[in-house]
Each structure stands twice: as C-alpha cells, then as structure tokens.
Motif scaffolding. Sequence first.
Motif, PDB file in Angstrom:
ATOM      1  N   LYS A  30      35.385  31.138  45.993  1.00 21.46           N
ATOM      2  CA  LYS A  30      34.509  32.272  46.778  1.00 21.46           C
ATOM      3  C   LYS A  30      35.831  33.642  46.223  1.00 21.46           C
ATOM      4  CE  LYS A  30      33.945  34.629  51.673  1.00 21.46           C
ATOM      5  NZ  LYS A  30      34.334  34.800  52.640  1.00 21.46           N
ATOM      6  N   ARG A  68      34.583  37.374  43.614  1.00 24.21           N
ATOM      7  CA  ARG A  68      34.798  38.333  44.024  1.00 24.21           C
ATOM      8  C   ARG A  68      35.812  38.859  43.146  1.00 24.21           C
ATOM      9  NH1 ARG A  68      35.715  38.256  50.594  1.00 24.21           N
ATOM     10  NH2 ARG A  68      33.992  37.849  51.054  1.00 24.21           N
ATOM     11  N   LYS A  69      37.655  37.972  42.551  1.00 16.67           N
ATOM     12  CA  LYS A  69      37.661  38.536  41.481  1.00 16.67           C
ATOM     13  C   LYS A  69      36.949  39.146  40.379  1.00 16.67           C
ATOM     14  CE  LYS A  69      41.159  36.575  38.245  1.00 16.67           C
ATOM     15  NZ  LYS A  69      42.073  35.175  37.877  1.00 16.67           N
ATOM     16  N   GLY A 119      33.220  40.852  42.040  1.00 14.69           N
ATOM     17  CA  GLY A 119      33.063  41.619  43.539  1.00 14.69           C
ATOM     18  C   GLY A 119      32.823  42.744  42.843  1.00 14.69           C
ATOM     19  N   LYS A 120      33.009  43.736  42.006  1.00 17.67           N
ATOM     20  CA  LYS A 120      32.490  44.962  42.001  1.00 17.67           C
ATOM     21  C   LYS A 120      31.079  45.395  40.822  1.00 17.67           C
ATOM     22  CE  LYS A 120      37.532  46.468  41.584  1.00 17.67           C
ATOM     23  NZ  LYS A 120      38.867  47.295  41.393  1.00 17.67           N
TER      24      LYS A 120
END
Length: 274
Positions: free
Chosen positions: A249, A253-254, A257-258
């Motif tokens: 997770k 996200r690292k 995530g964007k």
Amino acid sequence: MVALTSRGRSRRIAALVLLGAVALLSASACGAGSSILDKDALVIGVKPDQPGLGMKKAEGEFAGFDVDVAAYIARKLGKDARFVAVPSSEREKVLMDGSIDLVVATYSITPERKTKVTFGGPYYVAHQDTLVRARESAVTGVRDLKGRKLCQVTGSNSWRRVKEERKVAVELVEAASYSECMSDLKAGKVDAVSTDDLILAGFATSDLKIVNAPFTDERYGVGIKAGDLDGCEAVNKAITEMYLDGTAKKLLRKWFGKSGLALTFTVPQFEGCG
C-alpha cells in the motif's frame, strides 16, 4: 570366480574412480544454482525507461515501484540484489539462459509465457487502458482506435489485446520501448499507446492523457527460471507479507497516488507455482 591381474585391478579401480567423479559432477550440476534460494545474491531484471515502475537514474541506480517490490522480495529471501536493465523482448531469454535470476518488469503472466518460465505472484493486477494526445476527444475507448495508428512495442503483448483479441482494425507502428512510443505519440507518428494503466500513468503529462476505459486485467508476475518451484513459493510468501505488513500500500501510494488511478491494496490471487 576369475582372479583379476594387478593390471586388471588397476583398470577397475580407475573406472570406479571415474564413475564416481562423473556422478559427483552430475549431482553438483543438478543442485548448484538450481534455485534462487541457493544463491547468495540475485541479479534482477527491471525496466530502465518506465517512469514510476522502473527508471535508470543519471547516477546509474534504478528507481520505481517494480524496483522497490524486487528489493523487498530479495530482502525477505535474505539475498543481496543487483539490478540490471532488461527490455521486454529479452525477458524470457535471460531467465532461460540463467543470466538473470528474477525479472520484475511489468511482466504480465500469460499462458504462452508460462510454457517458458515460472511465475511468482502476481504482485499486482493492472488494467490495460489507452493513452492519447490531450487534445484528442474522439477516442473514449478501445473501439475508437479503429483505423488509427497504434504503437507496438517489441516483446509486449498489449497490442494483441487490441488488434487480435478485440479485432479492432488498427495500423501497428513498431517501437523498441514505451518511452519511444511516447515520443512517437507526441510527434504525431502514432495516434495512441495502449498498455497497462500503471505504465501509462508514469508517462501521462499535460500533453498526454489516459482515456480511463480499462478493458483487461494484467497480472504482473515475478519471472523465475522454469522449474524453480521452491523459489517460486518463497517469492509468493514474500509478496503476501508485503501486502500484510502494509508495504504494498505504501509503495503504490508513493509511486501512483497522484495518478488518479483506482489502486488495489489487497493480496492478488496467486497463479500457483506447480
């Protein structure tokens, strides 16, 4: 019973010694290096030109989600890791000839590939989507690619899912890598690039956009030399731990995530090593 002469006994002893040596060498050949678990360090193939997944930095190091996943697996196996670049077209070859121990390089598990290598995982299930120029408004799904130029990366199966599986009449334009596809897309040499959404997310810019109409599941596997079932089981155990301890997770996200993609944080269903 016929008594052996001194010369006969010497020949017999020599033959037995030779036979024993051959047997020992054969056993060593079968056992030494037959599994990644037998190695002190692992050579791991990753992509050098896929932002977010595998990129070779100016100083020579590799960075990305696949690289972090591979490093985690190596640590769990108690092995040092050395990363090398591997193009899509070489992934089966380097595993089969033993020059690379693991391939963690957006390597989708397919029935055809499973005849040549063993797969651990998958460590993530991506989805094939399409990338077009930002000003393109007529392409809202894969069917809209009919009559358009689609980039075809050597060694990748993504184009097959458009042209062969879905029978979309695209014109294929060959490229050596997805980074080359992106250059061709920006230059107008092709109209679209269709592949895994994680790959596309790394390349999406203000000039390029993802259509956001996924149409396949892409099961990213860890490529291992065919027959290394013990190594495969150990890799699967490491992947399970990666999800259970929250590392998967964190890494997703690292790196993504964007991106706006809907990410999955649960352990994927494994293929099985048998």
